[in-house]
Motif scaffolding. Structure first.
Motif, short mmCIF file in Angstrom:
data_model
loop_
_atom_site.label_atom_id
_atom_site.label_comp_id
_atom_site.label_asym_id
_atom_site.label_seq_id
_atom_site.Cartn_x
_atom_site.Cartn_y
_atom_site.Cartn_z
N GLU A 299 0.83 -1.21 0.00
CA GLU A 299 0.00 0.00 0.00
C GLU A 299 0.86 1.26 0.00
O GLU A 299 0.61 2.22 -0.74
CB GLU A 299 -0.92 -0.01 1.23
N GLN A 300 1.90 1.25 0.83
CA GLN A 300 2.76 2.42 0.95
C GLN A 300 3.47 2.73 -0.36
O GLN A 300 3.49 3.87 -0.83
CB GLN A 300 3.78 2.20 2.06
N GLU A 301 4.05 1.70 -0.98
CA GLU A 301 4.80 1.92 -2.22
C GLU A 301 3.87 2.25 -3.39
O GLU A 301 4.19 3.12 -4.22
CB GLU A 301 5.63 0.68 -2.55
N THR A 302 2.73 1.60 -3.46
CA THR A 302 1.80 1.85 -4.56
C THR A 302 1.24 3.27 -4.51
O THR A 302 1.18 3.96 -5.53
CB THR A 302 0.65 0.83 -4.54
N THR A 303 0.84 3.72 -3.32
CA THR A 303 0.30 5.08 -3.22
C THR A 303 1.38 6.12 -3.49
O THR A 303 1.11 7.17 -4.07
CB THR A 303 -0.33 5.32 -1.84
N ASP A 375 0.86 9.68 2.31
CA ASP A 375 1.35 9.92 3.66
C ASP A 375 0.71 8.97 4.67
O ASP A 375 1.37 8.50 5.61
CB ASP A 375 1.06 11.37 4.06
N GLU A 376 -0.59 8.69 4.48
CA GLU A 376 -1.30 7.79 5.41
C GLU A 376 -0.70 6.39 5.40
O GLU A 376 -0.43 5.80 6.45
CB GLU A 376 -2.78 7.74 5.00
N PHE A 377 -0.48 5.84 4.20
CA PHE A 377 0.03 4.47 4.11
C PHE A 377 1.51 4.39 4.48
O PHE A 377 1.97 3.36 4.98
CB PHE A 377 -0.22 3.90 2.72
N LYS A 378 2.25 5.47 4.23
CA LYS A 378 3.66 5.51 4.64
C LYS A 378 3.76 5.47 6.17
O LYS A 378 4.57 4.71 6.73
CB LYS A 378 4.32 6.78 4.10
N LYS A 379 2.92 6.26 6.82
CA LYS A 379 2.90 6.28 8.28
C LYS A 379 2.48 4.91 8.84
O LYS A 379 3.07 4.41 9.81
CB LYS A 379 1.94 7.36 8.77
N LYS A 386 7.89 -0.58 13.23
CA LYS A 386 8.37 -0.19 14.55
C LYS A 386 7.78 -1.09 15.64
O LYS A 386 8.46 -1.47 16.61
CB LYS A 386 8.01 1.27 14.81
N LYS A 387 6.52 -1.45 15.45
CA LYS A 387 5.84 -2.27 16.46
C LYS A 387 6.47 -3.66 16.60
O LYS A 387 6.48 -4.24 17.68
CB LYS A 387 4.36 -2.40 16.08
#
Length: 435
Positions: A299-303, A375-379, A386-387
Motif C-alpha cells: 500500500e505504501q509503495e503503490t500510493t 502519507d497515510e500508508f507511509k505512516k 516499529k511495532k
C-alpha cells in the motif's frame, strides 16, 4: 506450525482503495493514453500461492478431502491425456492471441504506409548501387519485410514462454533451492484447483507452445531464405535496413514482453523470501504479521508511486504542448455541428473556458487526495515495522529468531517495493512511446 491462511485468502492478500473516480475524470480531461493504476492487477499476486504444509498437515487434509482430491485427480488426468493428444497430433497449435499477432499485417507494413514506402525505396537504392542492372519488384521486398516481422514477433514470444517454463521449473533465478512458480498467465488457463497433476499439465502446455513457436519460426526462416534468394542483389545491409524499420515499430510490443518477464523474476524472489520465512517455523501470529507488513508495504509503495505518476500526468496535461483543442474533452460533436461559424466559435470558447476552469480546480484536488493517501500508508507501514521490535507476542521469548524473521520481512518488502516501481516505470515508458 499452526495452520496457515488458505489459498483464497492469500490470493486477496494485497489490495488498495479504488482510484476509479479520480482516474476516469483525469482521463476525460486529459489524453487518451493515460493508464490508470487499476489496469495493473492488485490481487491474486503469484507469489501468494499457498505454501505446502508439513507432512502431518498434508495427511490431515487428505483424510478430510479424499473424495474431492480423487475427483480433481480424475479431471486432471483427463485434461492431461487430452493435452498430450493435442501435442502429439497437432504440433502447430498456438494460443489464439499469439497466432493473431504473428499472422496480422500491421499498418506500418501496408503498401499505403508512407514510412514503409520510404524504407523500401532506400532498400531499392542500396540494391541498385551494387547491382545497377537489377530490376527490383517492390512486392518481393514487402513480402520479405512481412516475414521478418513474423520472425521477430515469434522470437519475442519465445523469450516469454521460455521464461514461463523456467519459472514453472524453478530455474528462472539462481537460488539455493528450486522454487517453482507457474505464472498466473498460465494457471488462469486451467481450472485445476491445485490437483496432483497440475504441474505436469502446465509443463506440457508450455512445452507445446514453445514447440509450436519453434515450428512456426522454422517455416518463416525457410520462407525468408527462399524469398531472399529470388531477389538479385539482396544483401545483409538490405536486411538490416528492413529489420531496423520493423524494430522501431514493434518497440512497445517488445517492452511489454520484457516487462512481463521482469515481473516474473520479482515474483520468484518474493516467493523465495516467504519460503525462507516459513522454514523457520513461525507461529500463526508471526505469519499473520508478515502478511500484514507486506500488505502495508504494498500500500505504501503503490500510493507513493501513484502520487508521482499522477503528478507527472498533470504536469504533462498542463504543459504548453498540450493545447486544449487537441484533448479528448474538446472533441465534442455537438458544437462542431453548428453551421454558423461565429456562433460555433463563441460556443467553443465558452465551453473551453468552463472546462479549463473545472480541470484547474480538480487537478489540485486529485493531487492533494493522492498525497494524503501516500502519507497515510507511509505512516501506517512505518508504525507496523516499529511495532515488531517491541511486540511481545511476535518476539515470543526468542529475540534472536524474531530479529531474523524481521530481516526476512524487510527483504521481502524491498522486493515488493521494487516490483511496484517496475510497474510504474513501464507505465511511464508506455506513455512516452505513445507520444
Amino acid at each position: 506450525m499452526l495452520e496457515m491462511y488458505n489459498q483464497s485468502k492469500e490470493h486477496n492478500e494485497y489490495s488498495l482503495p479504488t482510484y476509479a473516480t479520480r482516474h476516469d475524470t483525469l482521463y476525460s480531461l486529459g489524453r487518451q493514453h493515460y493508464v490508470p493504476v487499476n489496469s495493473q492487477p492488485t490481487t491474486d499476486l503469484p507469489w501468494n500461492y499457498k505454501i505446502p504444509e508439513n507432512d502431518d498437515e498434508k495427511e490431515d487434509d487428505n483424510d478430510n478431502n479424499q473424495e474431492i482430491q480423487e475427483l480433481n485427480e480424475l479431471i486432471a488426468s483427463q485434461q492431461l491425456r487430452e493435452l498430450s493428444t493435442n501435442i502429439t497430433h497437432n504440433e502447430e497449435i498456438l494460443m489464439k492471441d499469439m497466432k493473431a499477432e504473428i499472422e496480422k499485417i500491421p499498418n506500418f507494413l501496408t503498401k499505403h504506409n508512407n514510412s514503409f514506402k520510404q524504407m523500401l525505396y532506400e532498400a531499392q537504392l542500396l540494391i541498385k548501387s551494387t547491382s545497377p542492372t537489377t530490376t527490383i519488384d517492390i512486392k518481393q521486398l514487402r513480402e520479405v519485410a512481412i516475414i521478418i516481422y513474423k520472425i521477430m514477433i515469434i522470437q519475442t514470444y519465445h523469450l516469454l514462454w521460455t521464461a514461463y517454463l523456467k519459472s514453472g521449473e524453478g530455474d528462472l533465478i539462481i537460488s539455493s533451492e528450486t522454487v517453482s512458480i507457474w505464472p498466473k498467465d498460465i494457471t488462469s488457463l486451467f481450472k485445476l484447483n491445485n490437483t496432483t497433476n497440475s504441474h505436469e499439465i502446465y509443463l506440457n502446455f508450455v512445452n507445446q507452445q514453445l514447440h509450436a513457436l519453434d515450428h512456426q519460426l522454422n517455416i518463416c526462416k525457410t520462407e525468408l531464405n527462399t524469398k531472399k534468394n529470388n531477389i538479385c542483389g539482396y544483401s545483409l545491409m538490405v536486411q538490416k535496413i528492413i529489420e531496423a524499420y520493423i524494430e522501431k515499430h514493434i518497440q512497445s510490443f517488445r517492452l511489454k514482453i520484457e516487462h512481463q518477464i521482469e515481473l516474473m523474476h520479482y515474483d520468484c524472489h518474493i516467493r523465495i523470501f516467504k519460503l525462507e520465512y516459513i522454514r523457520h517455523n513461525p507461529n500463526q501470529y508471526q505469519i499473520e504479521m508478515m502478511n500484514k507488513i507486506c500488505q502495508s508495504k504494498y500500500e505504501q509503495e503503490t500510493t507513493g508511486q501513484e502520487y508521482n505518476f499522477l503528478k507527472q500526468q498533470i504536469d504533462y496535461y498542463n504543459s504548453p504542448s498540450q493545447a486544449f483543442q487537441h484533448l479528448p474533452i474538446a472533441q465534442t460533436t455537438g458544437i462542431g455541428t453548428i453551421e454558423n461559424a461565429e456562433i460555433r466559435e463563441d460556443f467553443f470558447n465558452q465551453y473551453t473556458e468552463v472546462a479549463l476552469k473545472v480541470r484547474n480546480n480538480l487537478f489540485p484536488l486529485y493531487l492533494t487526495t493522492a498525497a494524503d493517501q501516500k502519507d497515510e500508508f507511509k505512516k501506517k507501514y512505518e508504525e507496523n515495522i516499529k511495532k515488531l521490535f517491541t511486540d511481545g507476542i511476535f518476539i515470543n521469548g526468542n529475540r534472536d529468531l524474531s530479529l531474523f524473521l524481521i530481516e526476512i520481512i524487510n527483504q521481502r518488502c524491498e522486493k515488493i517495493s521494487e516490483r511496484i516501481k517496475c510497474v510504474y516505470r513501464f507505465k511511464v515508458q508506455s506513455t512516452l512511446l505513445s507520444d
